[in-house]
Design a protein around this motif. Structure first.
Motif, PDB file in Angstrom:
ATOM      1  N   ARG A  34       0.852  -1.195   0.000  1.00 43.60           N
ATOM      2  CA  ARG A  34       0.000   0.000   0.000  1.00 43.60           C
ATOM      3  C   ARG A  34       0.883   1.239   0.000  1.00 43.60           C
ATOM      4  O   ARG A  34       1.837   1.328   0.765  1.00 43.60           O
ATOM      5  CB  ARG A  34      -0.920   0.016   1.214  1.00 43.60           C
ATOM      6  N   LEU A  35       0.559   2.172  -0.888  1.00 45.86           N
ATOM      7  CA  LEU A  35       1.284   3.430  -0.974  1.00 45.86           C
ATOM      8  C   LEU A  35       0.429   4.533  -0.370  1.00 45.86           C
ATOM      9  O   LEU A  35      -0.725   4.714  -0.763  1.00 45.86           O
ATOM     10  CB  LEU A  35       1.604   3.780  -2.427  1.00 45.86           C
ATOM     11  N   ASP A  36       1.000   5.257   0.580  1.00 52.65           N
ATOM     12  CA  ASP A  36       0.320   6.391   1.195  1.00 52.65           C
ATOM     13  C   ASP A  36       1.204   7.619   1.059  1.00 52.65           C
ATOM     14  O   ASP A  36       2.389   7.576   1.397  1.00 52.65           O
ATOM     15  CB  ASP A  36       0.035   6.126   2.681  1.00 52.65           C
ATOM     16  N   GLY A  37       0.632   8.689   0.548  1.00 54.87           N
ATOM     17  CA  GLY A  37       1.381   9.925   0.374  1.00 54.87           C
ATOM     18  C   GLY A  37       1.647  10.210  -1.083  1.00 54.87           C
ATOM     19  O   GLY A  37       0.851   9.872  -1.951  1.00 54.87           O
ATOM     20  N   GLU A  38       2.795  10.821  -1.339  1.00 54.20           N
ATOM     21  CA  GLU A  38       3.123  11.217  -2.703  1.00 54.20           C
ATOM     22  C   GLU A  38       4.463  10.632  -3.121  1.00 54.20           C
ATOM     23  O   GLU A  38       5.332  10.375  -2.296  1.00 54.20           O
ATOM     24  CB  GLU A  38       3.135  12.734  -2.836  1.00 54.20           C
ATOM     25  N   VAL A  39       4.585  10.404  -4.410  1.00 53.87           N
ATOM     26  CA  VAL A  39       5.832   9.892  -4.961  1.00 53.87           C
ATOM     27  C   VAL A  39       6.449  11.000  -5.800  1.00 53.87           C
ATOM     28  O   VAL A  39       5.888  11.406  -6.809  1.00 53.87           O
ATOM     29  CB  VAL A  39       5.603   8.640  -5.835  1.00 53.87           C
ATOM     30  N   ASP A  40       7.586  11.475  -5.345  1.00 52.85           N
ATOM     31  CA  ASP A  40       8.327  12.473  -6.091  1.00 52.85           C
ATOM     32  C   ASP A  40       9.726  11.939  -6.329  1.00 52.85           C
ATOM     33  O   ASP A  40      10.034  10.807  -5.956  1.00 52.85           O
ATOM     34  CB  ASP A  40       8.354  13.792  -5.319  1.00 52.85           C
ATOM     35  N   LEU A  41      10.580  12.720  -6.916  1.00 57.14           N
ATOM     36  CA  LEU A  41      11.909  12.261  -7.317  1.00 57.14           C
ATOM     37  C   LEU A  41      12.661  11.576  -6.178  1.00 57.14           C
ATOM     38  O   LEU A  41      13.235  10.503  -6.355  1.00 57.14           O
ATOM     39  CB  LEU A  41      12.722  13.433  -7.877  1.00 57.14           C
ATOM     40  N   GLU A  42      12.644  12.174  -4.993  1.00 56.90           N
ATOM     41  CA  GLU A  42      13.391  11.586  -3.883  1.00 56.90           C
ATOM     42  C   GLU A  42      12.726  10.326  -3.328  1.00 56.90           C
ATOM     43  O   GLU A  42      13.355   9.576  -2.587  1.00 56.90           O
ATOM     44  CB  GLU A  42      13.616  12.611  -2.775  1.00 56.90           C
ATOM     45  N   ASP A  43      11.499  10.055  -3.694  1.00 59.74           N
ATOM     46  CA  ASP A  43      10.789   8.869  -3.224  1.00 59.74           C
ATOM     47  C   ASP A  43      10.891   7.696  -4.194  1.00 59.74           C
ATOM     48  O   ASP A  43      10.494   6.579  -3.870  1.00 59.74           O
ATOM     49  CB  ASP A  43       9.301   9.191  -2.999  1.00 59.74           C
ATOM     50  N   ARG A  44      11.428   7.946  -5.363  1.00 59.43           N
ATOM     51  CA  ARG A  44      11.472   6.902  -6.389  1.00 59.43           C
ATOM     52  C   ARG A  44      12.296   5.697  -5.948  1.00 59.43           C
ATOM     53  O   ARG A  44      11.855   4.562  -6.054  1.00 59.43           O
ATOM     54  CB  ARG A  44      12.030   7.461  -7.691  1.00 59.43           C
ATOM     55  N   GLN A  45      13.499   5.946  -5.466  1.00 54.68           N
ATOM     56  CA  GLN A  45      14.390   4.852  -5.073  1.00 54.68           C
ATOM     57  C   GLN A  45      13.787   3.991  -3.960  1.00 54.68           C
ATOM     58  O   GLN A  45      13.757   2.768  -4.086  1.00 54.68           O
ATOM     59  CB  GLN A  45      15.756   5.416  -4.664  1.00 54.68           C
ATOM     60  N   PRO A  46      13.286   4.579  -2.865  1.00 55.59           N
ATOM     61  CA  PRO A  46      12.668   3.738  -1.825  1.00 55.59           C
ATOM     62  C   PRO A  46      11.463   2.936  -2.347  1.00 55.59           C
ATOM     63  O   PRO A  46      11.272   1.775  -1.964  1.00 55.59           O
ATOM     64  CB  PRO A  46      12.236   4.735  -0.752  1.00 55.59           C
ATOM     65  N   LEU A  47      10.697   3.541  -3.240  1.00 59.31           N
ATOM     66  CA  LEU A  47       9.555   2.826  -3.804  1.00 59.31           C
ATOM     67  C   LEU A  47      10.036   1.656  -4.660  1.00 59.31           C
ATOM     68  O   LEU A  47       9.541   0.537  -4.527  1.00 59.31           O
ATOM     69  CB  LEU A  47       8.684   3.771  -4.638  1.00 59.31           C
ATOM     70  N   GLN A  48      11.000   1.903  -5.530  1.00 58.52           N
ATOM     71  CA  GLN A  48      11.523   0.829  -6.373  1.00 58.52           C
ATOM     72  C   GLN A  48      12.114  -0.291  -5.528  1.00 58.52           C
ATOM     73  O   GLN A  48      11.917  -1.470  -5.820  1.00 58.52           O
ATOM     74  CB  GLN A  48      12.568   1.364  -7.347  1.00 58.52           C
ATOM     75  N   GLN A  49      12.818   0.056  -4.469  1.00 55.86           N
ATOM     76  CA  GLN A  49      13.412  -0.957  -3.606  1.00 55.86           C
ATOM     77  C   GLN A  49      12.345  -1.779  -2.893  1.00 55.86           C
ATOM     78  O   GLN A  49      12.473  -3.006  -2.786  1.00 55.86           O
ATOM     79  CB  GLN A  49      14.363  -0.310  -2.599  1.00 55.86           C
ATOM     80  N   ALA A  50      11.310  -1.123  -2.402  1.00 52.91           N
ATOM     81  CA  ALA A  50      10.235  -1.841  -1.710  1.00 52.91           C
ATOM     82  C   ALA A  50       9.550  -2.830  -2.650  1.00 52.91           C
ATOM     83  O   ALA A  50       9.300  -3.987  -2.280  1.00 52.91           O
ATOM     84  CB  ALA A  50       9.221  -0.850  -1.138  1.00 52.91           C
ATOM     85  N   LEU A  51       9.260  -2.392  -3.867  1.00 51.68           N
ATOM     86  CA  LEU A  51       8.603  -3.278  -4.832  1.00 51.68           C
ATOM     87  C   LEU A  51       9.550  -4.394  -5.286  1.00 51.68           C
ATOM     88  O   LEU A  51       9.131  -5.546  -5.441  1.00 51.68           O
ATOM     89  CB  LEU A  51       8.091  -2.469  -6.021  1.00 51.68           C
ATOM     90  N   ALA A  52      10.824  -4.083  -5.465  1.00 54.77           N
ATOM     91  CA  ALA A  52      11.798  -5.100  -5.880  1.00 54.77           C
ATOM     92  C   ALA A  52      11.954  -6.175  -4.814  1.00 54.77           C
ATOM     93  O   ALA A  52      12.059  -7.372  -5.137  1.00 54.77           O
ATOM     94  CB  ALA A  52      13.148  -4.447  -6.183  1.00 54.77           C
ATOM     95  N   ARG A  53      11.955  -5.773  -3.538  1.00 49.18           N
ATOM     96  CA  ARG A  53      12.053  -6.766  -2.449  1.00 49.18           C
ATOM     97  C   ARG A  53      10.892  -7.744  -2.493  1.00 49.18           C
ATOM     98  O   ARG A  53      11.060  -8.939  -2.311  1.00 49.18           O
ATOM     99  CB  ARG A  53      12.109  -6.063  -1.092  1.00 49.18           C
ATOM    100  N   VAL A  54       9.708  -7.228  -2.757  1.00 52.31           N
ATOM    101  CA  VAL A  54       8.536  -8.103  -2.834  1.00 52.31           C
ATOM    102  C   VAL A  54       8.646  -9.040  -4.031  1.00 52.31           C
ATOM    103  O   VAL A  54       8.391 -10.241  -3.915  1.00 52.31           O
ATOM    104  CB  VAL A  54       7.228  -7.282  -2.895  1.00 52.31           C
ATOM    105  N   VAL A  55       9.032  -8.518  -5.173  1.00 52.35           N
ATOM    106  CA  VAL A  55       9.160  -9.345  -6.384  1.00 52.35           C
ATOM    107  C   VAL A  55      10.170 -10.468  -6.147  1.00 52.35           C
ATOM    108  O   VAL A  55       9.960 -11.599  -6.592  1.00 52.35           O
ATOM    109  CB  VAL A  55       9.539  -8.490  -7.609  1.00 52.35           C
ATOM    110  N   GLN A  56      11.234 -10.189  -5.423  1.00 49.41           N
ATOM    111  CA  GLN A  56      12.256 -11.209  -5.157  1.00 49.41           C
ATOM    112  C   GLN A  56      11.694 -12.396  -4.374  1.00 49.41           C
ATOM    113  O   GLN A  56      12.214 -13.499  -4.484  1.00 49.41           O
ATOM    114  CB  GLN A  56      13.435 -10.610  -4.397  1.00 49.41           C
ATOM    115  N   THR A  57      10.638 -12.175  -3.604  1.00 39.13           N
ATOM    116  CA  THR A  57      10.033 -13.280  -2.841  1.00 39.13           C
ATOM    117  C   THR A  57       9.116 -14.133  -3.715  1.00 39.13           C
ATOM    118  O   THR A  57       8.632 -15.166  -3.265  1.00 39.13           O
ATOM    119  CB  THR A  57       9.237 -12.759  -1.625  1.00 39.13           C
TER     120      THR A  57
END
Length: 158
Positions: A34-57
């Motif tokens: 679940r994403l809460d808030g806004e995604v801007d340039l500085e939020d891209r990396q944490p978002l990509q990492q969170a989704l990548a961790r899930v995909v790895q499982t």
């Protein structure tokens, strides 16, 4: 003392993340991010990492719950498209759930609504009926990852 009070809100604003991700595992069915808030340039990396961790499982289905997303533009869209490529390569079905109207509009303007499976809510995304009712053309699912890149989002501003 006055300058500290004037700068404190700005300083706190930069320390407070604008995007919060919450991950929920639905045993044997899916992982919901679940994403809460806004995604801007500085939020891209944490978002990509969170989704990548899930995909790895390698869950059967990755549901990205957009209910609480308040701001999404090309940075957010690129992160979602990158996650979709990773998920497809790993054999993980990725579904977007409950995009708010402004986010839905970004998906429509860029044509990303033709690439993603989009469900009206998480409950529907968990049901097999949502997967069966996807609107992804067969050519989009069989295309190489580079053809589903962020190219549709470039040059267009919602």
């Amino acid at each position: 003392m006055v300058s500290i009070r004037e700068t404190a809100p700005d300083r706190l604003q930069h320390l407070t993340p604008r995007l919060r991700t919450t991950t929920t595992v639905v045993d044997g069915q899916a992982v919901i991010v679940r994403l809460d808030g806004e995604v801007d340039l500085e939020d891209r990396q944490p978002l990509q990492q969170a989704l990548a961790r899930v995909v790895q499982t390698r869950p059967p289905r990755l549901i990205v719950d957009l209910t609480g997303l308040t701001f999404c533009h090309s940075v957010c869209l690129n992160a979602l498209l990158a996650a979709r490529r990773r998920a497809a390569a790993a054999g993980v079905e990725m579904v977007l759930a409950a995009p708010p109207p402004p986010t839905r509009r970004v998906l429509e303007i860029t044509g990303a609504d033709e690439v993603f499976t989009i469900c009206s809510n998480v409950r529907t995304a968990l049901a097999d009926a949502c997967a069966a009712s996807r609107s992804i053309p067969s050519s989009a699912t069989s295309a190489p990852p580079s053809s589903t890149s962020s190219t549709p989002a470039r040059g267009r501003r919602p």
